[in-house]
Design a protein around this motif. Structure first.
Motif, mmCIF file in Angstrom:
data_model
loop_
_atom_site.group_PDB
_atom_site.id
_atom_site.type_symbol
_atom_site.label_atom_id
_atom_site.label_comp_id
_atom_site.label_asym_id
_atom_site.label_seq_id
_atom_site.Cartn_x
_atom_site.Cartn_y
_atom_site.Cartn_z
ATOM 1 N N GLN A 1 0.813 -1.213 -0.069
ATOM 2 C CA GLN A 1 0.072 -0.037 -0.075
ATOM 3 C C GLN A 1 0.813 1.391 -0.049
ATOM 4 O OE1 GLN A 1 -2.961 0.892 3.378
ATOM 5 N NE2 GLN A 1 -4.181 0.304 1.762
ATOM 6 N N VAL A 2 0.390 2.325 -0.755
ATOM 7 C CA VAL A 2 1.054 3.412 -0.775
ATOM 8 C C VAL A 2 0.286 4.516 -0.251
ATOM 9 C CG1 VAL A 2 2.078 5.355 -2.488
ATOM 10 C CG2 VAL A 2 2.062 2.912 -3.129
ATOM 11 N N ILE A 3 0.826 5.394 0.555
ATOM 12 C CA ILE A 3 0.138 6.532 1.356
ATOM 13 C C ILE A 3 0.553 7.693 0.425
ATOM 14 C CG2 ILE A 3 0.207 8.068 3.327
ATOM 15 C CD1 ILE A 3 1.228 5.789 5.065
ATOM 16 N N CYS A 4 -0.753 8.445 0.282
ATOM 17 C CA CYS A 4 -0.899 9.674 -0.644
ATOM 18 C C CYS A 4 -2.108 10.472 -0.341
ATOM 19 C CB CYS A 4 -0.670 9.326 -2.273
ATOM 20 S SG CYS A 4 -2.066 8.527 -2.852
ATOM 21 N N ASP A 5 -2.097 11.705 -0.726
ATOM 22 C CA ASP A 5 -3.262 12.445 -0.531
ATOM 23 C C ASP A 5 -4.393 11.994 -1.604
ATOM 24 O OD1 ASP A 5 -3.842 15.251 0.855
ATOM 25 O OD2 ASP A 5 -4.778 15.571 -0.928
ATOM 26 N N LYS A 6 -5.490 12.315 -1.102
ATOM 27 C CA LYS A 6 -6.737 12.311 -1.818
ATOM 28 C C LYS A 6 -6.460 12.877 -3.243
ATOM 29 C CE LYS A 6 -9.551 15.906 0.036
ATOM 30 N NZ LYS A 6 -10.854 16.103 0.861
ATOM 31 N N TYR A 7 -5.917 13.963 -3.373
ATOM 32 C CA TYR A 7 -5.795 14.769 -4.666
ATOM 33 C C TYR A 7 -4.379 14.373 -5.381
ATOM 34 C CZ TYR A 7 -9.024 18.596 -3.155
ATOM 35 O OH TYR A 7 -10.061 19.252 -2.650
ATOM 36 N N ALA A 8 -3.821 13.409 -4.985
ATOM 37 C CA ALA A 8 -2.547 12.969 -5.700
ATOM 38 C C ALA A 8 -2.836 12.808 -7.083
ATOM 39 C CB ALA A 8 -2.024 11.876 -4.929
ATOM 40 N N HIS A 9 -1.653 13.081 -7.773
ATOM 41 C CA HIS A 9 -1.820 12.838 -9.233
ATOM 42 C C HIS A 9 -1.537 11.127 -9.712
ATOM 43 C CE1 HIS A 9 -0.502 12.819 -13.542
ATOM 44 N NE2 HIS A 9 -0.735 14.157 -13.508
ATOM 45 N N SER B 1 1.696 -2.035 -10.633
ATOM 46 C CA SER B 1 2.337 -2.546 -9.336
ATOM 47 C C SER B 1 1.577 -3.369 -8.561
ATOM 48 C CB SER B 1 3.061 -1.469 -8.599
ATOM 49 O OG SER B 1 4.092 -0.682 -9.597
ATOM 50 N N GLY B 2 0.223 -3.454 -8.665
ATOM 51 C CA GLY B 2 -0.611 -4.403 -8.033
ATOM 52 C C GLY B 2 -0.602 -3.783 -6.474
ATOM 53 N N VAL B 3 -0.708 -2.488 -6.440
ATOM 54 C CA VAL B 3 -0.636 -1.808 -5.043
ATOM 55 C C VAL B 3 -1.948 -0.860 -4.940
ATOM 56 C CG1 VAL B 3 1.723 -1.670 -4.800
ATOM 57 C CG2 VAL B 3 0.545 0.178 -5.659
ATOM 58 N N SER B 4 -2.404 -0.719 -3.816
ATOM 59 C CA SER B 4 -3.376 0.155 -3.199
ATOM 60 C C SER B 4 -2.975 1.306 -2.899
ATOM 61 C CB SER B 4 -4.538 -0.568 -2.151
ATOM 62 O OG SER B 4 -3.691 -0.931 -1.212
ATOM 63 N N CYS B 5 -3.827 2.337 -2.778
ATOM 64 C CA CYS B 5 -3.597 3.692 -2.155
ATOM 65 C C CYS B 5 -4.369 3.877 -0.766
ATOM 66 C CB CYS B 5 -3.665 4.690 -3.105
ATOM 67 S SG CYS B 5 -2.644 4.827 -4.673
ATOM 68 N N LYS B 6 -3.324 4.278 0.189
ATOM 69 C CA LYS B 6 -4.232 4.846 1.320
ATOM 70 C C LYS B 6 -4.224 6.231 1.244
ATOM 71 C CE LYS B 6 -5.378 3.861 5.805
ATOM 72 N NZ LYS B 6 -4.595 2.922 6.710
ATOM 73 N N LEU B 7 -5.460 6.826 1.086
ATOM 74 C CA LEU B 7 -5.675 8.136 0.743
ATOM 75 C C LEU B 7 -5.742 9.064 2.098
ATOM 76 C CD1 LEU B 7 -8.196 8.018 -2.209
ATOM 77 C CD2 LEU B 7 -5.666 8.066 -2.247
ATOM 78 N N ILE B 8 -5.167 10.016 2.167
ATOM 79 C CA ILE B 8 -5.003 10.764 3.273
ATOM 80 C C ILE B 8 -6.114 12.242 2.854
ATOM 81 C CG2 ILE B 8 -3.730 12.725 4.691
ATOM 82 C CD1 ILE B 8 -1.386 10.756 4.773
ATOM 83 N N ASP B 9 -6.950 12.581 3.907
ATOM 84 C CA ASP B 9 -7.727 13.860 3.405
ATOM 85 C C ASP B 9 -6.897 14.989 3.986
ATOM 86 O OD1 ASP B 9 -9.817 15.537 3.119
ATOM 87 O OD2 ASP B 9 -11.143 14.854 4.845
ATOM 88 N N GLY B 10 -5.955 15.475 3.246
ATOM 89 C CA GLY B 10 -5.036 16.484 3.523
ATOM 90 C C GLY B 10 -5.730 17.970 3.284
ATOM 91 N N ASN B 11 -4.884 18.837 3.183
ATOM 92 C CA ASN B 11 -5.202 20.313 2.806
ATOM 93 C C ASN B 11 -4.785 20.785 1.538
ATOM 94 O OD1 ASN B 11 -6.110 22.886 3.165
ATOM 95 N ND2 ASN B 11 -4.369 23.519 4.239
ATOM 96 N N ARG B 12 -5.259 20.896 0.640
ATOM 97 C CA ARG B 12 -5.030 21.301 -0.719
ATOM 98 C C ARG B 12 -3.791 20.240 -1.274
ATOM 99 N NH1 ARG B 12 -3.260 27.349 -0.829
ATOM 100 N NH2 ARG B 12 -3.666 26.594 -3.482
ATOM 101 N N GLY B 13 -4.111 19.065 -0.911
ATOM 102 C CA GLY B 13 -2.920 17.939 -1.359
ATOM 103 C C GLY B 13 -1.946 17.759 -0.585
ATOM 104 N N MET B 14 -1.924 18.444 0.542
ATOM 105 C CA MET B 14 -0.779 18.264 1.375
ATOM 106 C C MET B 14 -1.334 17.778 2.790
ATOM 107 S SD MET B 14 0.943 22.097 0.583
ATOM 108 C CE MET B 14 -0.633 22.938 0.831
#
Length: 339
Positions: A76-84, A97-110
């Protein structure tokens, strides 16, 4: 006169860039025999204080290669919900890559270091995907060209080191952040394991991104690029554009940032505009008031030969760039003043 503010990817090579491209010495890059590509890779690696760099046709491919290098299927990859890497790369993280994304609810992508800590799955809890990578984007595209606080990046790096996680920077617009924040490439090279940088946005090249890292992580990058179909032959003509851009188009990014802020000031005065997000670099994101037809607003501008894009939910985007001249800028400001 057509004014295209949809993205900074719409630029065309200048005469100087074209002349440099046509004079490039080239070879077969699959055999690593293209001297201009080699020169570009060496220069960018040195700029960021890294051991190796590899030229890619696109930023998405460079990011996807980085994810592949850092992870195994099921991770699993940690990234923001806005991530490209999550929103705009065709589901490549799962497909390639067969991975999932753990989405963070950040502020303007940060996001914050505490949010990273909360997002990491316990490595000994085998029911959960294994967290192996944290990826951030600077500047943030969907966040309106926002720049990260470097101190927060350092804190996240500390967690990545403690938890033995990879740390990747999607630096598609890192050049804008460096200029806006008066930071240096080596600052970022010291922190991140891998960095992708794009040449075809603010720097005005027709194509190209570069993935940077140290020898250990990058040793398999050329194989991954080949698997993804990214092996290129006499590509030095395009690498020459990158070398030219680094010499000529970095400092002028300040002009794009200034124009974006001036557009924002005029937008704030329009009665149909609800909010304009804070503008740090070359991206302007604004929201229309309820009841205002987004499609009609875009069409009204298009009828005046000004082209922007809608992002859904009443939000619209404008991006300043190399081909957006002073004359065009005056025209756009006058259109908004007349509304």
């Amino acid at each position: 006169m057509t004014i295209d503010l949809r993205s900074d990817t719409v630029t065309k090579p200048t005469k100087g860039m074209l002349n440099t491209m046509m004079q490039a010495q080239v070879g077969d890059d699959v055999y690593k025999e293209d001297p201009t590509v080699n020169a570009l890779e060496e220069r960018i690696a040195d700029m960021f204080g890294k051991e190796k760099a590899l030229f890619f046709p696109t930023g998405s491919m460079a990011n996807q290669a980085a994810i592949k290098l850092h992870t195994n299927p099921g991770d699993q990859v940690i990234c923001d919900k806005y991530a490209h890497i999550y929103n705009y790369e065709g589901g490549g993280a799962s497909f390639n890559s067969g991975v999932s994304c753990k989405l963070i609810d950040g502020n303007r992508g940060m996001f914050s270091v505490n949010q990273v800590l909360d997002a990491i799955n316990p490595p000994d809890f085998y029911h959960s995907p294994l967290t192996s990578l944290v990826a951030i984007e600077n500047t943030t595209n969907k966040g309106g060209g926002a720049c990260w606080d470097f101190n927060e990046i350092l804190k996240i790096k500390g967690v990545c080191d403690e938890q033995k996680l990879g740390f990747h920077l999607d630096g598609a617009r890192i050049w804008n952040a460096l200029v806006a924040k008066n930071e240096t490439p080596k600052q970022y090279g010291e922190v991140f394991d891998t960095i992708s940088v794009c040449l075809s946005k603010g720097l005005g090249c027709p194509i190209g991104s570069v993935l940077i890292g140290d020898e250990a992580i990058m040793s398999n990058a050329i194989r991954i690029r080949k698997i993804f179909g990214g092996g290129m032959r006499q590509v030095g003509y395009l690498a020459a554009a990158g070398l030219y851009a680094l010499d000529n188009n970095m400092e002028r990014l300040k002009e794009d940032h200034k124009k974006a802020k001036e557009i924002g000031e005029e937008l704030k005065k329009l009665p149909v505009v609800k909010t304009v997000e804070s503008i740090e670099t070359n991206i302007v994101i604004f929201e229309l008031n309820e009841g205002i037809d987004e499609t009609a607003f875009v069409k009204q501008l298009a009828d005046k030969n000004v082209h922007i894009i809608g992002m859904g939910g009443g939000k619209l985007r404008m991006v300043t760039h190399l081909d957006y001249s002073n004359e065009m800028h005056k025209t756009v400001l006058n259109i908004f003043k007349a509304k």
